[in-house]
Write a protein that holds these residues in place. Structure first.
Motif, PDB file in Angstrom:
ATOM      1  N   ILE A 169       1.029  -1.251  -0.015  1.00 49.19           N
ATOM      2  CA  ILE A 169       0.031  -0.157  -0.086  1.00 49.19           C
ATOM      3  C   ILE A 169       0.770   1.202  -0.022  1.00 49.19           C
ATOM      4  O   ILE A 169       1.954   1.349   0.669  1.00 49.19           O
ATOM      5  CB  ILE A 169      -0.990  -0.098   1.194  1.00 49.19           C
ATOM      6  N   GLY A 170       0.569   2.031  -0.871  1.00 48.14           N
ATOM      7  CA  GLY A 170       1.281   3.322  -0.815  1.00 48.14           C
ATOM      8  C   GLY A 170       0.480   4.425  -0.100  1.00 48.14           C
ATOM      9  O   GLY A 170      -0.930   4.454   0.134  1.00 48.14           O
ATOM     10  N   VAL A 171       1.087   5.263   0.764  1.00 43.17           N
ATOM     11  CA  VAL A 171       0.196   6.318   1.447  1.00 43.17           C
ATOM     12  C   VAL A 171       0.668   7.568   0.850  1.00 43.17           C
ATOM     13  O   VAL A 171       2.040   8.119   1.162  1.00 43.17           O
ATOM     14  CB  VAL A 171       0.758   6.164   2.981  1.00 43.17           C
ATOM     15  N   PRO A 172      -0.073   8.558   0.431  1.00 40.18           N
ATOM     16  CA  PRO A 172       0.099   9.702  -0.067  1.00 40.18           C
ATOM     17  C   PRO A 172       0.697  10.521   1.022  1.00 40.18           C
ATOM     18  O   PRO A 172       0.270  10.530   2.365  1.00 40.18           O
ATOM     19  CB  PRO A 172      -1.202  10.529  -0.534  1.00 40.18           C
ATOM     20  N   ALA A 173       1.627  11.460   0.696  1.00 40.07           N
ATOM     21  CA  ALA A 173       2.267  12.372   1.713  1.00 40.07           C
ATOM     22  C   ALA A 173       1.090  13.372   2.206  1.00 40.07           C
ATOM     23  O   ALA A 173       0.469  13.971   1.597  1.00 40.07           O
ATOM     24  CB  ALA A 173       3.234  13.399   0.672  1.00 40.07           C
ATOM     25  N   SER A 174       1.287  13.509   3.593  1.00 39.20           N
ATOM     26  CA  SER A 174       0.669  14.226   4.406  1.00 39.20           C
ATOM     27  C   SER A 174       1.071  14.535   5.856  1.00 39.20           C
ATOM     28  O   SER A 174       1.888  13.626   6.136  1.00 39.20           O
ATOM     29  CB  SER A 174      -0.771  13.702   4.635  1.00 39.20           C
ATOM     30  N   SER A 175       0.737  15.562   6.232  1.00 42.12           N
ATOM     31  CA  SER A 175       1.488  16.179   7.582  1.00 42.12           C
ATOM     32  C   SER A 175       1.003  15.038   8.681  1.00 42.12           C
ATOM     33  O   SER A 175       1.679  14.631   9.661  1.00 42.12           O
ATOM     34  CB  SER A 175       1.204  17.377   8.023  1.00 42.12           C
ATOM     35  N   ARG A 176      -0.168  14.672   8.569  1.00 41.85           N
ATOM     36  CA  ARG A 176      -0.931  13.851   9.637  1.00 41.85           C
ATOM     37  C   ARG A 176      -1.652  12.678   8.937  1.00 41.85           C
ATOM     38  O   ARG A 176      -2.328  12.864   8.096  1.00 41.85           O
ATOM     39  CB  ARG A 176      -1.901  14.614  10.397  1.00 41.85           C
ATOM     40  N   VAL A 177      -1.151  11.558   9.012  1.00 42.38           N
ATOM     41  CA  VAL A 177      -1.808  10.155   8.577  1.00 42.38           C
ATOM     42  C   VAL A 177      -1.935   9.277   9.855  1.00 42.38           C
ATOM     43  O   VAL A 177      -1.207   8.889  10.607  1.00 42.38           O
ATOM     44  CB  VAL A 177      -0.783   9.542   7.393  1.00 42.38           C
TER      45      VAL A 177
ATOM     46  N   ILE B 141     -13.174   8.477 -13.778  1.00 43.18           N
ATOM     47  CA  ILE B 141     -12.120   7.511 -14.112  1.00 43.18           C
ATOM     48  C   ILE B 141     -10.865   8.133 -13.893  1.00 43.18           C
ATOM     49  O   ILE B 141      -9.922   7.627 -13.287  1.00 43.18           O
ATOM     50  CB  ILE B 141     -12.420   7.524 -15.582  1.00 43.18           C
ATOM     51  N   ALA B 142     -10.620   9.550 -14.199  1.00 41.59           N
ATOM     52  CA  ALA B 142      -9.203  10.113 -14.087  1.00 41.59           C
ATOM     53  C   ALA B 142      -8.949  10.072 -12.624  1.00 41.59           C
ATOM     54  O   ALA B 142      -7.790   9.756 -12.304  1.00 41.59           O
ATOM     55  CB  ALA B 142      -9.306  11.620 -14.636  1.00 41.59           C
ATOM     56  N   ALA B 143      -9.701  10.461 -11.672  1.00 41.05           N
ATOM     57  CA  ALA B 143      -9.128  10.419 -10.389  1.00 41.05           C
ATOM     58  C   ALA B 143      -9.075   9.120  -9.694  1.00 41.05           C
ATOM     59  O   ALA B 143      -8.291   8.916  -9.073  1.00 41.05           O
ATOM     60  CB  ALA B 143     -10.443  11.101  -9.525  1.00 41.05           C
ATOM     61  N   ALA B 144      -9.817   8.015 -10.333  1.00 35.82           N
ATOM     62  CA  ALA B 144      -9.578   6.704  -9.815  1.00 35.82           C
ATOM     63  C   ALA B 144      -8.302   6.131 -10.285  1.00 35.82           C
ATOM     64  O   ALA B 144      -7.473   5.512  -9.637  1.00 35.82           O
ATOM     65  CB  ALA B 144     -10.821   5.808 -10.179  1.00 35.82           C
ATOM     66  N   ARG B 145      -7.756   6.541 -11.393  1.00 36.57           N
ATOM     67  CA  ARG B 145      -6.549   5.989 -11.767  1.00 36.57           C
ATOM     68  C   ARG B 145      -5.510   6.457 -11.079  1.00 36.57           C
ATOM     69  O   ARG B 145      -4.351   5.862 -10.954  1.00 36.57           O
ATOM     70  CB  ARG B 145      -6.395   6.386 -13.367  1.00 36.57           C
ATOM     71  N   VAL B 146      -5.576   7.827 -10.856  1.00 34.60           N
ATOM     72  CA  VAL B 146      -4.571   8.472  -9.811  1.00 34.60           C
ATOM     73  C   VAL B 146      -4.486   7.884  -8.680  1.00 34.60           C
ATOM     74  O   VAL B 146      -3.454   7.565  -8.119  1.00 34.60           O
ATOM     75  CB  VAL B 146      -4.785  10.006  -9.791  1.00 34.60           C
ATOM     76  N   ALA B 147      -5.675   7.567  -8.077  1.00 32.46           N
ATOM     77  CA  ALA B 147      -5.785   6.898  -6.881  1.00 32.46           C
ATOM     78  C   ALA B 147      -4.942   5.521  -6.780  1.00 32.46           C
ATOM     79  O   ALA B 147      -4.049   5.116  -5.795  1.00 32.46           O
ATOM     80  CB  ALA B 147      -7.155   6.778  -6.342  1.00 32.46           C
ATOM     81  N   ILE B 148      -5.376   4.663  -7.820  1.00 36.67           N
ATOM     82  CA  ILE B 148      -4.847   3.450  -7.870  1.00 36.67           C
ATOM     83  C   ILE B 148      -3.208   3.476  -7.955  1.00 36.67           C
ATOM     84  O   ILE B 148      -2.464   2.802  -7.202  1.00 36.67           O
ATOM     85  CB  ILE B 148      -5.382   2.716  -9.087  1.00 36.67           C
ATOM     86  N   LYS B 149      -2.594   4.763  -8.545  1.00 37.23           N
ATOM     87  CA  LYS B 149      -1.441   4.842  -8.883  1.00 37.23           C
ATOM     88  C   LYS B 149      -0.682   5.185  -7.424  1.00 37.23           C
ATOM     89  O   LYS B 149       0.274   4.895  -7.123  1.00 37.23           O
ATOM     90  CB  LYS B 149      -1.074   5.724  -9.809  1.00 37.23           C
ATOM     91  N   ASP B 150      -1.525   5.962  -6.671  1.00 37.54           N
ATOM     92  CA  ASP B 150      -0.860   6.269  -5.496  1.00 37.54           C
ATOM     93  C   ASP B 150      -1.096   5.475  -4.119  1.00 37.54           C
ATOM     94  O   ASP B 150      -0.176   5.281  -3.455  1.00 37.54           O
ATOM     95  CB  ASP B 150      -2.031   7.808  -5.242  1.00 37.54           C
ATOM     96  N   LEU B 151      -2.113   4.635  -4.183  1.00 37.53           N
ATOM     97  CA  LEU B 151      -2.435   3.754  -3.153  1.00 37.53           C
ATOM     98  C   LEU B 151      -2.077   2.328  -3.379  1.00 37.53           C
ATOM     99  O   LEU B 151      -1.651   1.886  -2.414  1.00 37.53           O
ATOM    100  CB  LEU B 151      -3.963   3.769  -2.947  1.00 37.53           C
ATOM    101  N   LEU B 152      -1.778   1.991  -4.552  1.00 32.86           N
ATOM    102  CA  LEU B 152      -1.312   0.643  -5.109  1.00 32.86           C
ATOM    103  C   LEU B 152      -0.097   0.946  -6.038  1.00 32.86           C
ATOM    104  O   LEU B 152      -0.198   0.525  -7.151  1.00 32.86           O
ATOM    105  CB  LEU B 152      -2.346  -0.140  -5.422  1.00 32.86           C
ATOM    106  N   PRO B 153       1.091   1.516  -5.668  1.00 23.66           N
ATOM    107  CA  PRO B 153       2.176   1.517  -6.289  1.00 23.66           C
ATOM    108  C   PRO B 153       2.610   0.143  -7.112  1.00 23.66           C
ATOM    109  O   PRO B 153       2.737  -0.677  -6.318  1.00 23.66           O
ATOM    110  CB  PRO B 153       3.276   2.233  -5.459  1.00 23.66           C
ATOM    111  N   GLY B 154       2.770   0.486  -8.449  1.00 25.87           N
ATOM    112  CA  GLY B 154       3.313  -0.660  -9.255  1.00 25.87           C
ATOM    113  C   GLY B 154       2.165  -1.452  -9.757  1.00 25.87           C
ATOM    114  O   GLY B 154       2.287  -2.403 -10.487  1.00 25.87           O
ATOM    115  N   ALA B 155       0.796  -1.265  -9.381  1.00 24.90           N
ATOM    116  CA  ALA B 155      -0.247  -2.002  -9.765  1.00 24.90           C
ATOM    117  C   ALA B 155      -0.535  -1.798 -11.378  1.00 24.90           C
ATOM    118  O   ALA B 155      -0.478  -0.698 -11.534  1.00 24.90           O
ATOM    119  CB  ALA B 155      -1.489  -1.759  -9.118  1.00 24.90           C
ATOM    120  N   GLU B 156      -0.485  -2.560 -12.185  1.00 27.65           N
ATOM    121  CA  GLU B 156      -0.669  -2.501 -13.504  1.00 27.65           C
ATOM    122  C   GLU B 156      -2.077  -2.749 -13.978  1.00 27.65           C
ATOM    123  O   GLU B 156      -2.334  -3.830 -13.934  1.00 27.65           O
ATOM    124  CB  GLU B 156       0.460  -3.293 -14.420  1.00 27.65           C
TER     125      GLU B 156
END
Length: 426
Positions: free
Chosen positions: A143-151, A318-333
């Motif tokens: 799992i990828g965790v996008p950068a944030s000051s508080r997570v 669709i655009a937002a979902a593709r970005v989310a997959i890239k951020d949250l599941l790095p490397g998922a093709e």
């Protein structure tokens, strides 16, 4: 379960029953099963199924998240009571409709996350808390965790995972059939109350219910003809998700991931994701859907039907979902994707409606799933069935589920909305 019980006969024409349940989805099949366990063939379940041409419903999917982690206590209670009965339902029906894989709720500590943790603590729900991106990544390296000051992260390992709505409906209808439940696979045109009973007008013919009608028709409950005036206070919205087919390597790498609910900085950055699941065509799909963003308001039956029949998701989602997959599941093709469209029915206070709407206390409703009802449908159906059957008390007699939590609000009653709901088909 014996084959002759599973292959139960569909009743083509029923003229008179004691109770009729309208809506053959998750809550309707559960309620009908519970009523049939007491009244047998005097109970009839009415409504089209997925296999019928043109049928529209919220159950035609293989993946919904189940868990005890909810930011509203009534939903957490319904979920926990339902989940405890999953093994018995699966065993009695012979249908394995759920898979325990855990759930991780993570992201910024907004109201949704804070309330989820508070409710879990008050109910004694077992969970593991993670502070910071490094702690989450250490426990869940896929799992990828996008950068944030508080997570923060809240992880429920047991009593959580994903279920198949299709198979749960099949399991509940099989158990109802074993108890004698009658079935009419037709659309209901309207319900008319007479001086002595209910007249339920179908596409072909009519059903008479002497003791009561329970309407569990999801988004169609509030669109006219099924419940008495004044209208229910229901907000209908178009829900959408992407079913993403991954490369074989990515599918294998994510086979053991938990279900995810991610809370981003803004509503259009909040998503839920399920691990790769096998669909009826044999292909494996990872499901991703949004929270309240990308959910257009639907105001009429024609708009609801058009949304159900769409053949694509909206470009912005669709655009937002593709970005989310890239951020949250790095490397998922992602090698292919297809849409999944549905409709949610939400209440102003984010509570479900399980109530009796007429003076005689015989016209019931079970609706306002708020995008959360799939996992809780077994107990919702049980509550609704007990409400219909207990004519003297008109409620389910469970102290954990007070009647006040389920009152159906009408449009002339003004109620301040509760916290921002995660109004999506989880």
């Amino acid at each position: 379960m014996d084959e002759e019980v599973v292959d139960w006969e569909v009743v083509e024409s029923v003229t008179r029953v004691r109770y009729a349940v309208i809506g053959a989805g998750l809550t309707g099949t559960a309620a009908a099963k519970h009523l049939a366990s007491r009244f047998g063939s005097e109970v009839c379940l009415i409504g089209p199924s997925e296999g019928q041409h043109g049928a529209l419903g919220a159950c035609y999917d293989e993946g919904r998240i189940y868990r005890g982690l909810d930011p509203i206590e009534v939903w957490a209670t319904l979920a926990q009571k339902s989940i405890k009965r999953y093994p018995a339902i699966a065993s009695a029906s012979g249908i394995d409709f759920y898979r325990e894989c855990g759930i991780l709720v993570f992201g910024v500590p907004d109201e949704y996350v804070r309330e989820t943790e508070r409710v879990a603590a008050s109910m004694g729900t077992d969970l593991e808390r993670f502070d910071g991106a490094a702690a989450i990544k250490s426990r869940f390296p896929m799992i990828g965790v996008p950068a944030s000051s508080r997570v923060v992260g809240l992880y429920q390992a047991t009593g959580a995972g994903h279920l198949s709505p299709r198979e749960l409906v099949e399991a509940q209808t099989a158990l109802g059939a074993a108890a004698g439940l009658a079935r009419i696979s037709e659309e209901v045109r309207r319900v008319v109350k007479t001086s002595t009973s209910f007249s339920i007008e179908l596409e072909h013919g009519r059903v008479e219910a002497t003791d009561g009608v329970l309407v569990c028709a999801g988004a169609f409950t509030s669109l006219g003809g099924l419940v008495p005036d004044p209208p229910l206070d229901i907000h209908l919205a178009g829900a959408q998700a992407l079913l993403c087919e991954l490369s074989p390597k990515s599918t294998a790498a994510l086979a053991d991931m938990p279900c995810l609910i991610y809370e981003g900085e803004t509503a259009d950055r909040c998503f839920y994701l399920l691990p790769p699941i096998r669909y009826p065509d044999g292909r494996m799909f990872l499901k991703i859907g949004p929270s309240t963003a990308f959910a257009p308001t639907l105001r009429s039956r024609s708009e609801v039907e058009a949304w159900f029949k769409r053949d694509s998701c909206t470009p912005d989602f669709i655009a937002a979902a593709r970005v989310a997959i890239k951020d949250l599941l790095p490397g998922a093709e992602v090698v292919a994707a297809r849409p999944l469209l549905c409709v949610t029915d939400a209440s102003p206070n984010s509570h479900p409606y399980v109530d009796l709407l007429d003076d005689a206390q015989t016209w019931g409703v079970c609706t306002a799933g708020n995008g959360w009802a799939a996992k809780s449908s077994e107990e919702l159906g049980s509550v609704a069935a007990r409400m219909m059957a207990n004519r003297e008390t008109h409620w389910c007699r469970d102290p954990d589920l007070p009647k006040a939590d389920f009152v159906a609000l009408r449009k002339e009653v003004k109620v301040e909305p509760s916290r921002r709901p995660l109004c999506a088909l989880l």
